[in-house]
Motif scaffolding. Structure first.
Motif, short mmCIF file in Angstrom:
data_model
loop_
_atom_site.label_atom_id
_atom_site.label_comp_id
_atom_site.label_asym_id
_atom_site.label_seq_id
_atom_site.Cartn_x
_atom_site.Cartn_y
_atom_site.Cartn_z
N ASP A 167 0.91 -1.36 -0.03
CA ASP A 167 0.11 -0.25 -0.09
C ASP A 167 0.90 1.38 -0.10
OD1 ASP A 167 -2.29 1.61 -0.03
OD2 ASP A 167 -2.68 1.49 2.14
N LEU A 168 1.87 1.31 -0.90
CA LEU A 168 2.61 2.34 -1.22
C LEU A 168 1.97 3.65 -1.66
CD1 LEU A 168 5.63 0.39 -2.03
CD2 LEU A 168 5.45 1.69 0.18
N PRO A 169 2.49 4.81 -1.65
CA PRO A 169 1.88 6.05 -2.34
C PRO A 169 2.07 5.85 -3.90
CG PRO A 169 3.67 6.68 -0.84
CD PRO A 169 3.62 5.26 -0.89
N ILE A 170 1.00 6.10 -4.50
CA ILE A 170 0.97 6.40 -6.08
C ILE A 170 0.48 7.46 -6.42
CG2 ILE A 170 -0.33 5.41 -8.02
CD1 ILE A 170 1.19 3.21 -6.85
N THR A 171 1.41 8.08 -7.43
CA THR A 171 0.88 9.38 -8.03
C THR A 171 0.78 9.45 -9.48
OG1 THR A 171 3.15 9.92 -8.71
CG2 THR A 171 2.50 10.65 -6.53
N LEU A 172 -0.31 9.88 -10.05
CA LEU A 172 -0.45 9.94 -11.42
C LEU A 172 -0.45 11.46 -11.89
CD1 LEU A 172 -2.91 7.83 -10.33
CD2 LEU A 172 -3.47 7.86 -12.66
N GLU A 173 0.19 11.67 -13.16
CA GLU A 173 0.40 12.81 -13.72
C GLU A 173 -0.08 12.93 -15.28
OE1 GLU A 173 4.57 14.11 -11.54
OE2 GLU A 173 4.27 14.77 -13.44
N ILE A 174 -0.84 14.01 -15.48
CA ILE A 174 -1.47 13.98 -16.77
C ILE A 174 -1.06 15.76 -17.19
CG2 ILE A 174 -3.74 14.66 -17.79
CD1 ILE A 174 -4.51 12.56 -15.09
N VAL A 175 -0.79 15.85 -18.45
CA VAL A 175 -0.58 17.09 -18.87
C VAL A 175 -1.42 17.40 -20.04
CG1 VAL A 175 1.17 18.70 -19.81
CG2 VAL A 175 1.68 17.20 -17.88
N GLU A 176 -2.14 18.23 -19.86
CA GLU A 176 -3.37 18.58 -20.98
C GLU A 176 -3.89 20.26 -21.06
OE1 GLU A 176 -4.55 17.75 -23.88
OE2 GLU A 176 -4.53 15.58 -23.67
N VAL A 177 -4.39 20.49 -22.26
CA VAL A 177 -4.91 21.97 -21.96
C VAL A 177 -6.16 21.91 -20.85
CG1 VAL A 177 -4.15 22.71 -24.42
CG2 VAL A 177 -6.30 21.25 -23.96
N ALA A 178 -6.13 23.19 -20.36
CA ALA A 178 -6.98 23.34 -19.25
C ALA A 178 -8.49 22.99 -19.69
CB ALA A 178 -7.32 24.73 -18.70
N GLU A 179 -8.84 23.16 -20.90
CA GLU A 179 -10.22 22.65 -21.53
C GLU A 179 -10.78 21.19 -21.45
OE1 GLU A 179 -8.48 24.89 -24.51
OE2 GLU A 179 -8.43 25.62 -22.45
N LYS A 180 -9.47 20.45 -21.61
CA LYS A 180 -9.90 18.88 -21.77
C LYS A 180 -9.38 18.46 -20.25
CE LYS A 180 -8.21 16.20 -24.92
NZ LYS A 180 -7.57 15.36 -25.89
N ILE A 181 -8.91 18.99 -19.20
CA ILE A 181 -8.69 18.60 -17.91
C ILE A 181 -9.90 19.10 -16.85
CG2 ILE A 181 -7.31 19.09 -15.60
CD1 ILE A 181 -4.86 18.14 -17.13
N ASP A 182 -10.51 20.34 -17.03
CA ASP A 182 -11.32 21.01 -16.14
C ASP A 182 -12.43 20.18 -15.99
OD1 ASP A 182 -9.26 22.90 -15.66
OD2 ASP A 182 -10.50 24.72 -16.62
N PRO A 183 -13.27 19.80 -17.19
CA PRO A 183 -14.28 19.07 -16.97
C PRO A 183 -14.45 17.68 -16.24
CG PRO A 183 -14.18 19.66 -19.24
CD PRO A 183 -12.70 20.03 -18.34
N LEU A 184 -13.06 17.18 -16.08
CA LEU A 184 -12.90 15.81 -15.33
C LEU A 184 -12.49 15.81 -13.87
CD1 LEU A 184 -10.62 14.20 -18.11
CD2 LEU A 184 -13.14 14.34 -18.06
N ILE A 185 -12.21 17.17 -13.43
CA ILE A 185 -11.48 17.08 -12.11
C ILE A 185 -12.73 16.79 -11.18
CG2 ILE A 185 -10.88 18.59 -10.31
CD1 ILE A 185 -9.37 20.02 -12.34
N GLN A 186 -13.87 17.29 -11.25
CA GLN A 186 -15.24 16.67 -9.92
C GLN A 186 -15.05 15.42 -10.25
OE1 GLN A 186 -15.51 18.44 -7.51
NE2 GLN A 186 -14.55 20.37 -8.77
N GLU A 187 -15.46 14.63 -11.28
CA GLU A 187 -15.23 13.13 -11.32
C GLU A 187 -14.09 12.45 -10.76
OE1 GLU A 187 -17.28 10.77 -14.80
OE2 GLU A 187 -16.94 12.91 -15.63
N ILE A 188 -12.85 13.13 -10.96
CA ILE A 188 -11.74 12.21 -10.42
C ILE A 188 -11.70 12.68 -8.99
CG2 ILE A 188 -9.25 12.57 -10.28
CD1 ILE A 188 -9.31 13.54 -13.32
N CYS A 189 -12.07 13.76 -8.58
CA CYS A 189 -12.38 13.89 -6.98
C CYS A 189 -13.21 13.02 -6.30
CB CYS A 189 -12.63 15.27 -6.92
SG CYS A 189 -11.31 16.33 -7.00
N ALA A 190 -14.31 12.64 -7.00
CA ALA A 190 -15.29 11.81 -6.53
C ALA A 190 -14.77 10.31 -6.53
CB ALA A 190 -16.57 11.71 -7.42
N MET A 191 -13.80 9.98 -7.50
CA MET A 191 -13.03 8.56 -7.41
C MET A 191 -12.33 8.40 -6.42
SD MET A 191 -13.12 7.39 -11.40
CE MET A 191 -13.19 8.85 -12.32
#
Lengths: 108, 108, 108
Positions: free
Chosen positions: B65-89
């Motif tokens: 159960d070690l720490p895991i990080t995910l990194e994504i780089v995209e234009v804000a228009e593609k990331i912003d609509p996903l953030i609330q769903e990611i937070c919920a997951m």
């Protein structure tokens, strides 16, 4: 170096090669020769890039092509002149910068 | 994609699960389906989160159960609509963004 | 914690010690005692710092001194008072901050 600086981050694949060497090893060597004050290389455990092929430590056959990241922190005047050359060496990778504030760097 | 972009970083635990899959693997798959251009997953060797329980590669019983990080780089228009769903997951994790400047992304 | 926050990143060597402990382990413990909400420690596979000595997982003799990074995300008011003490504990390392936007932190 203290105060405002640039973090340069490069994302590439472990199996990419340049001049008969693994690309990430070539880059570390090249950055050292250019006088860059430090480089940190990390290997991820999973990821995909622009070609949408998933590489994962879980898949034996692709485990020798895991994601690699390089991080360099320097004043902008030392990094900016190198960025175009780095981009040319990393055909499939991602090259980005962000602004950071350095409080301590090496033995200063 | 060149110029201003958003780096999204997610911190979670390796043992967290979502819909019968390890959460980080589910997220990689989900982000790919959403058309995100790349993801890099790293595993830490030690860390703790909001519950203050220390996870470390040095402790056998918690080493899965070690720490895991995910990194994504995209234009804000593609990331912003996903953030609330990611937070919920990611109920126990950390989700943040920072501004970056992209010089090269994939085969462009 | 949501909204503007500070990402503090520390780069040091795995073999550095402080008060008879590996420095990075000492720091994790110290940050937890100071009430910092989370720390993520990663080990690199290669790198060099201000002394220009290359450390690499490829070199057996230096493989126990690989690069280590610590990441902490907190509001500036909690991080700022700690930075000078951290710098003093990390004589050879790199200490920097960058601005981030937090969307989710722990169980909030």
């Amino acid at each position: 170096m203290q105060g405002k600086a640039t973090l340069l981050k490069v994302y590439l694949g472990e199996s990419e090669r340049y001049k008969n060497k693994p690309l990430y090893q070539y880059l570390v060597h090249w950055l050292k020769e250019k006088g860059i004050g430090g480089v940190t290389v990390c290997r991820g455990i999973e990821g995909y890039g622009a070609d949408k092929v998933l590489h994962s430590a879980r898949f034996l056959e692709l485990s020798s092509d895991l994601p690699i990241t390089l991080e360099i922190v320097e004043v902008a005047e030392k990094i900016d002149p190198l960025i175009q050359e780095i981009c040319a060496m990393v055909p499939k990778g991602l090259v980005l910068t962000s602004d950071v504030h350095v409080y301590k760097h090496g033995k200063e």
